[in-house]
Motif scaffolding. Structure first.
Motif, PDB file in Angstrom:
ATOM      1  N   ALA A  48       0.865  -1.181   0.000  1.00  0.00           N
ATOM      2  CA  ALA A  48       0.000   0.000   0.000  1.00  0.00           C
ATOM      3  C   ALA A  48       0.900   1.229   0.000  1.00  0.00           C
ATOM      4  O   ALA A  48       1.060   1.912   1.015  1.00  0.00           O
ATOM      5  CB  ALA A  48      -0.924  -0.006   1.211  1.00  0.00           C
ATOM      6  N   ALA A  51      -0.337   4.626   1.474  1.00  0.00           N
ATOM      7  CA  ALA A  51      -0.832   4.709   2.849  1.00  0.00           C
ATOM      8  C   ALA A  51       0.192   5.399   3.745  1.00  0.00           C
ATOM      9  O   ALA A  51       1.407   5.272   3.558  1.00  0.00           O
ATOM     10  CB  ALA A  51      -1.136   3.307   3.386  1.00  0.00           C
ATOM     11  N   ALA A  54      -0.297   1.784   8.798  1.00  0.00           N
ATOM     12  CA  ALA A  54      -0.980   0.496   8.659  1.00  0.00           C
ATOM     13  C   ALA A  54      -0.800  -0.314   9.936  1.00  0.00           C
ATOM     14  O   ALA A  54       0.245  -0.245  10.594  1.00  0.00           O
ATOM     15  CB  ALA A  54      -0.445  -0.269   7.453  1.00  0.00           C
ATOM     16  N   GLU A  55      -1.829  -1.078  10.283  1.00  0.00           N
ATOM     17  CA  GLU A  55      -1.809  -1.950  11.455  1.00  0.00           C
ATOM     18  C   GLU A  55      -2.514  -3.255  11.108  1.00  0.00           C
ATOM     19  O   GLU A  55      -3.310  -3.319  10.180  1.00  0.00           O
ATOM     20  CB  GLU A  55      -2.546  -1.306  12.636  1.00  0.00           C
ATOM     21  N   ARG A  71       6.772   0.248   6.867  1.00  0.00           N
ATOM     22  CA  ARG A  71       6.791   0.352   5.413  1.00  0.00           C
ATOM     23  C   ARG A  71       8.219   0.228   4.904  1.00  0.00           C
ATOM     24  O   ARG A  71       9.139   0.867   5.427  1.00  0.00           O
ATOM     25  CB  ARG A  71       6.200   1.696   4.989  1.00  0.00           C
ATOM     26  N   TRP A  77       4.045  -2.861   3.542  1.00  0.00           N
ATOM     27  CA  TRP A  77       3.955  -2.781   4.996  1.00  0.00           C
ATOM     28  C   TRP A  77       4.077  -4.183   5.578  1.00  0.00           C
ATOM     29  O   TRP A  77       3.449  -5.122   5.086  1.00  0.00           O
ATOM     30  CB  TRP A  77       2.633  -2.148   5.424  1.00  0.00           C
ATOM     31  N   PHE A  93      -6.717  -5.430   8.306  1.00  0.00           N
ATOM     32  CA  PHE A  93      -5.767  -4.333   8.283  1.00  0.00           C
ATOM     33  C   PHE A  93      -6.494  -3.032   8.586  1.00  0.00           C
ATOM     34  O   PHE A  93      -7.679  -2.876   8.277  1.00  0.00           O
ATOM     35  CB  PHE A  93      -5.102  -4.211   6.901  1.00  0.00           C
ATOM     36  N   LEU A  95      -5.812   0.748   7.509  1.00  0.00           N
ATOM     37  CA  LEU A  95      -5.015   1.650   6.669  1.00  0.00           C
ATOM     38  C   LEU A  95      -5.512   3.076   6.851  1.00  0.00           C
ATOM     39  O   LEU A  95      -6.666   3.388   6.524  1.00  0.00           O
ATOM     40  CB  LEU A  95      -5.129   1.256   5.197  1.00  0.00           C
ATOM     41  N   ASP A  96      -4.660   3.911   7.420  1.00  0.00           N
ATOM     42  CA  ASP A  96      -5.027   5.319   7.649  1.00  0.00           C
ATOM     43  C   ASP A  96      -6.370   5.426   8.350  1.00  0.00           C
ATOM     44  O   ASP A  96      -7.214   6.264   8.022  1.00  0.00           O
ATOM     45  CB  ASP A  96      -5.053   6.092   6.331  1.00  0.00           C
ATOM     46  N   SER A  99     -10.636   0.252   8.306  1.00  0.00           N
ATOM     47  CA  SER A  99     -10.489  -1.203   8.383  1.00  0.00           C
ATOM     48  C   SER A  99     -10.778  -1.833   7.026  1.00  0.00           C
ATOM     49  O   SER A  99     -11.804  -1.544   6.407  1.00  0.00           O
ATOM     50  CB  SER A  99     -11.448  -1.776   9.423  1.00  0.00           C
ATOM     51  N   ASP A 102      -7.823  -8.398   4.206  1.00  0.00           N
ATOM     52  CA  ASP A 102      -6.556  -8.754   3.574  1.00  0.00           C
ATOM     53  C   ASP A 102      -6.843  -9.431   2.233  1.00  0.00           C
ATOM     54  O   ASP A 102      -7.507 -10.476   2.195  1.00  0.00           O
ATOM     55  CB  ASP A 102      -5.806  -9.717   4.499  1.00  0.00           C
TER      56      ASP A 102
END
Length: 302
Positions: A48, A51, A54-55, A71, A77, A93, A95-96, A99, A102
Motif C-alpha cells: 500500500a 498509505a 498500517a496496522e 513500510r 507494509w 488491516f 489503513l489510515d 479497516s 486482507d
C-alpha cells in the motif's frame, strides 16, 4: 474440541493443520502473506505505497494488538507477530484509520461481516484434519419459515454412508454459532465435518445428523436484533423467543421431513458456542420434552 476466544468472544474451534514455515491454508491461492515462519511467528505483509500508516488488528489470539506495521522502500507494509495462540483467528488491516480485509486471505463470516481469517496450526494435533477415513457430506437447505415469513438457509451434516444405508435412521444435533457469525461457521471455521468423520471412524462418536442454522430470527414487522450498546435482557429474550419458534416450528420439522432422523426426544440434542450456547440453554431447558442432551460452550446464562 478446543475454542479460541476473540475480542468479541465468538471465535470457533479447530483449523486445518500444516507444518510451520509455509503458507496458511486460509490464504487465497497464490498468496504468500500471511506467512507461518519456522520459529512459530506469523508475518503479515500488504503493498500500500500511498498509505501513511498500517496496522494488523483482530482477535486476542494473535496477541495484544493492534500491531503497527513498518513500510519498506517498495511500499510494502510488514509486521511479524511472535507465538500467536494456535487456532482460528479473525483479523483485518487498518489503513489510515480505515479497516479493510486482507486480499491475501479468504474471508469468513465473523464480527457480523465478511472478515479475513488465519489458521494457526497446533503441532501434533490432527483431529480436525481431513483424514484418510470415510467422509460425510455437508448439505445446504433452503426452507420457508412460518415464524418469520422469510426464506432461511440451514447447513446439514450427514454421516459417512448416509446415502448407502437407506434404511438406517440417525440421532440429530442442532449446533449453533456465536454472535456475529452465521450458519457457515461450524464447517468453514470449525471443521465440524472433519472432526465428526474422524471421531466416527475411531468409534468415539455415533453417526449423527447435525443441523446448523442462522441464529437470528425476526418476526414480521419487528426490528432486527443485534448485540450491542443498549441491549437488555428483555430485548434478548424477545429475539431468542423468535428463534425458539424457528427451532421448534420450522427447523426440527424440516430436518425430520427431509432426513432419516430418529424424531424423538431421546435422540435429539442441542448445543452452541457463546450466543449459541446461550440460545441452547434458553430453548432446550424450556423444552425438555424435545431435547435429551444439551451443550453450552461459553454460553451466558440469564
Amino acid at each position: 474440541m478446543r475454542f479460541i476466544p476473540t475480542t468479541t468472544n465468538i471465535g470457533l474451534l479447530a483449523l486445518a493443520s500444516c507444518a510451520w514455515a509455509q503458507t496458511p491454508t486460509s490464504n487465497v491461492p497464490g498468496a504468500t502473506s500471511p506467512h507461518l515462519n519456522a520459529d512459530q511467528s506469523v508475518t503479515f505483509s500488504l503493498k500500500a505505497p500511498n498509505a501513511k500508516g498500517a496496522e494488523v488488528a483482530g482477535g486476542d489470539g494473535l496477541g495484544k494488538g493492534p500491531f503497527p506495521m513498518k513500510r519498506d522502500s517498495d511500499g510494502v507494509w510488514n509486521v511479524t507477530i511472535p507465538h500467536p495462540v494456535p487456532g482460528f483467528h479473525y483479523y483485518w488491516f487498518v489503513l489510515d484509520g480505515v479497516s479493510v480485509n486482507d486480499p491475501g486471505s479468504r474471508t469468513y463470516f465473523g464480527y457480523g461481516k465478511e472478515t479475513s481469517g488465519i489458521e494457526i496450526p497446533e503441532k501434533g494435533v490432527t483431529y480436525y484434519e481431513a483424514g484418510d477415513v470415510p467422509h460425510g457430506q455437508v448439505r445446504m437447505n433452503w426452507y420457508k419459515s412460518k415464524t418469520t415469513g422469510a426464506w432461511r438457509r440451514c447447513y446439514v451434516y450427514t454421516p459417512p454412508g448416509y446415502d448407502r444405508n437407506t434404511k438406517q435412521r440417525y440421532p440429530v444435533l442442532i449446533l449453533q454459532h456465536g454472535a456475529g457469525e452465521d450458519e457457515t461457521g461450524w464447517t468453514e471455521q470449525g471443521r465440524i465435518n472433519f472432526i465428526l468423520d474422524n471421531l466416527i471412524a475411531q468409534g468415539k462418536a455415533k453417526p449423527m445428523i447435525v443441523a446448523m442454522d442462522r441464529g437470528y430470527a425476526t418476526r414480521p414487522g419487528a426490528a432486527p436484533f443485534t448485540f450491542g450498546r443498549g441491549t437488555t435482557e428483555q430485548t434478548i429474550r424477545e429475539a431468542f423467543s423468535a428463534f425458539e419458534d424457528v427451532v421448534l416450528d420450522d427447523l426440527i420439522p424440516m430436518v425430520d421431513a427431509r432426513y432419516r432422523t430418529i424424531a424423538d426426544r431421546d435422540h435429539r440434542a442441542m448445543a452452541g458456542l457463546s450466543m449459541g450456547g446461550m440460545q441452547t440453554l434458553f430453548i432446550a431447558l424450556h423444552h425438555l420434552d424435545k431435547f435429551s442432551y444439551i451443550g453450552s460452550f461459553s454460553g451466558p446464562i440469564f
